[in-house]
Design a protein around this motif. Sequence first.
Motif, PDB file in Angstrom:
ATOM      1  N   ALA A  88       0.854  -1.190   0.000  1.00  0.00           N
ATOM      2  CA  ALA A  88       0.000   0.000   0.000  1.00  0.00           C
ATOM      3  C   ALA A  88       0.889   1.238   0.000  1.00  0.00           C
ATOM      4  CB  ALA A  88      -0.926   0.003   1.213  1.00  0.00           C
ATOM      5  N   VAL A  89       0.399   2.298  -0.657  1.00  0.00           N
ATOM      6  CA  VAL A  89       1.223   3.481  -0.874  1.00  0.00           C
ATOM      7  C   VAL A  89       0.394   4.752  -0.738  1.00  0.00           C
ATOM      8  CG1 VAL A  89       2.643   4.715  -2.583  1.00  0.00           C
ATOM      9  CG2 VAL A  89       2.736   2.217  -2.464  1.00  0.00           C
ATOM     10  N   VAL A  90       1.004   5.775  -0.131  1.00  0.00           N
ATOM     11  CA  VAL A  90       0.538   7.153  -0.249  1.00  0.00           C
ATOM     12  C   VAL A  90       1.550   7.795  -1.184  1.00  0.00           C
ATOM     13  CG1 VAL A  90       0.125   9.350   0.911  1.00  0.00           C
ATOM     14  CG2 VAL A  90      -0.442   7.187   2.077  1.00  0.00           C
ATOM     15  N   ASN A  91       1.114   8.105  -2.389  1.00  0.00           N
ATOM     16  CA  ASN A  91       2.015   8.501  -3.463  1.00  0.00           C
ATOM     17  C   ASN A  91       1.797   9.967  -3.832  1.00  0.00           C
ATOM     18  OD1 ASN A  91       3.641   8.609  -5.709  1.00  0.00           O
ATOM     19  ND2 ASN A  91       2.527   7.071  -6.875  1.00  0.00           N
ATOM     20  N   LEU A  92       2.841  10.770  -3.705  1.00  0.00           N
ATOM     21  CA  LEU A  92       2.803  12.167  -4.125  1.00  0.00           C
ATOM     22  C   LEU A  92       3.459  12.242  -5.503  1.00  0.00           C
ATOM     23  CD1 LEU A  92       3.856  13.862  -0.769  1.00  0.00           C
ATOM     24  CD2 LEU A  92       1.554  13.347  -1.605  1.00  0.00           C
ATOM     25  N   VAL A  93       2.696  12.669  -6.493  1.00  0.00           N
ATOM     26  CA  VAL A  93       3.159  12.639  -7.878  1.00  0.00           C
ATOM     27  C   VAL A  93       3.724  13.999  -8.260  1.00  0.00           C
ATOM     28  CG1 VAL A  93       2.481  12.226 -10.267  1.00  0.00           C
ATOM     29  CG2 VAL A  93       1.493  10.838  -8.434  1.00  0.00           C
TER      30      VAL A  93
ATOM     31  N   GLN B 151       7.546  10.063  -8.939  1.00  0.00           N
ATOM     32  CA  GLN B 151       6.548   9.815  -7.902  1.00  0.00           C
ATOM     33  C   GLN B 151       7.314   9.560  -6.611  1.00  0.00           C
ATOM     34  OE1 GLN B 151       3.527   6.867  -9.342  1.00  0.00           O
ATOM     35  NE2 GLN B 151       5.001   6.694 -11.010  1.00  0.00           N
ATOM     36  N   TYR B 152       6.761  10.032  -5.497  1.00  0.00           N
ATOM     37  CA  TYR B 152       7.416   9.808  -4.213  1.00  0.00           C
ATOM     38  C   TYR B 152       6.443   9.130  -3.255  1.00  0.00           C
ATOM     39  CZ  TYR B 152      10.279  10.100  -0.185  1.00  0.00           C
ATOM     40  OH  TYR B 152      11.019   9.737   0.898  1.00  0.00           O
ATOM     41  N   PHE B 153       6.846   7.993  -2.720  1.00  0.00           N
ATOM     42  CA  PHE B 153       6.012   7.242  -1.797  1.00  0.00           C
ATOM     43  C   PHE B 153       6.214   7.786  -0.389  1.00  0.00           C
ATOM     44  CE2 PHE B 153       6.902   3.496  -4.847  1.00  0.00           C
ATOM     45  CZ  PHE B 153       6.013   4.004  -5.762  1.00  0.00           C
TER      46      PHE B 153
ATOM     47  N   MET C   2       9.980   6.634  -7.713  1.00  0.00           N
ATOM     48  CA  MET C   2       9.797   5.904  -8.958  1.00  0.00           C
ATOM     49  C   MET C   2       9.596   6.915 -10.081  1.00  0.00           C
ATOM     50  SD  MET C   2       7.266   2.654  -9.682  1.00  0.00           S
ATOM     51  CE  MET C   2       5.726   3.460  -9.311  1.00  0.00           C
ATOM     52  N   ASP C   3      10.066   6.579 -11.269  1.00  0.00           N
ATOM     53  CA  ASP C   3       9.862   7.447 -12.432  1.00  0.00           C
ATOM     54  C   ASP C   3       8.382   7.689 -12.655  1.00  0.00           C
ATOM     55  OD1 ASP C   3      12.572   7.602 -12.922  1.00  0.00           O
ATOM     56  OD2 ASP C   3      12.563   6.008 -14.431  1.00  0.00           O
ATOM     57  N   ARG C   4       8.052   8.827 -13.204  1.00  0.00           N
ATOM     58  CA  ARG C   4       6.652   9.178 -13.448  1.00  0.00           C
ATOM     59  C   ARG C   4       5.992   8.271 -14.481  1.00  0.00           C
ATOM     60  NH1 ARG C   4       3.526  12.131 -16.576  1.00  0.00           N
ATOM     61  NH2 ARG C   4       1.643  12.952 -15.607  1.00  0.00           N
ATOM     62  N   ASP C   5       6.786   7.678 -15.372  1.00  0.00           N
ATOM     63  CA  ASP C   5       6.197   6.822 -16.397  1.00  0.00           C
ATOM     64  C   ASP C   5       6.035   5.367 -15.945  1.00  0.00           C
ATOM     65  OD1 ASP C   5       8.855   6.091 -16.440  1.00  0.00           O
ATOM     66  OD2 ASP C   5       9.043   6.123 -18.611  1.00  0.00           O
ATOM     67  N   HIS C   6       6.315   5.086 -14.679  1.00  0.00           N
ATOM     68  CA  HIS C   6       6.120   3.749 -14.120  1.00  0.00           C
ATOM     69  C   HIS C   6       4.838   3.749 -13.280  1.00  0.00           C
ATOM     70  CE1 HIS C   6      10.167   3.153 -15.408  1.00  0.00           C
ATOM     71  NE2 HIS C   6      10.329   2.020 -14.753  1.00  0.00           N
ATOM     72  N   GLY C   7       4.105   2.682 -13.363  1.00  0.00           N
ATOM     73  CA  GLY C   7       2.926   2.539 -12.510  1.00  0.00           C
ATOM     74  C   GLY C   7       1.697   3.230 -13.067  1.00  0.00           C
TER      75      GLY C   7
END
Length: 191
Positions: free
Chosen positions: A56-61, A66-68, A96-101
């Motif tokens: 589970a993640v709280v992800n700030l894009v 992206q930053y978890f 993680m890179d923005r183009d992942h996920g």
Amino acid sequence: MATSFDPTSHLLLTPEDPDAPARMARFRELGLGDRPVAEFDDFARRLAELTGAPFAVVNLVGEDHQYFAGLYATGSEQAVELSPADPAPGGMDRMMDRDHGYCPHVVVRKKALVLEDVCDYPRFAGNPVVDELGIRSYLGAPLLDPTGIALGTVCVVDQEPRPWGRQGLETIKSMAAELTEVIQRGVALPR
């Protein structure tokens, strides 16, 4: 000069994000950024428990990544030192890179996304997280700021297909709304 048409070329692209500069400014106003937040890690743990998901993640894009800020991986019960250079729970990377996920799609759409088996969707099956991390299932909802900007997402993923169903969708949306309220009140967030 003739050019060939590739009917699938648009399927694998991460969507354009016109709100990215405003989102970065909003992060500064809220005191958020590329650093872990212990309360977000706790929130991610609760989200994993509610959904039965292993991650589970709280992800700030951001604009290019992206930053978890909150992260939970099943079996990572140890305490985590919270500084940007420290590893996340279970040794996972928080960036993680923005183009992942799939979270960038949720942020741009400003709507929840349910992928019970990502391989059922050509647009999502070719995402690097499928091959690199073995992700097969995704459930995420946007953190919608009152300014109209999606700050990021709360999401859960699994390496197996998952029938999230209506209950999963309702859970992820209510959890996103709950965390958005917490962020707006500034409760438990470092300044």
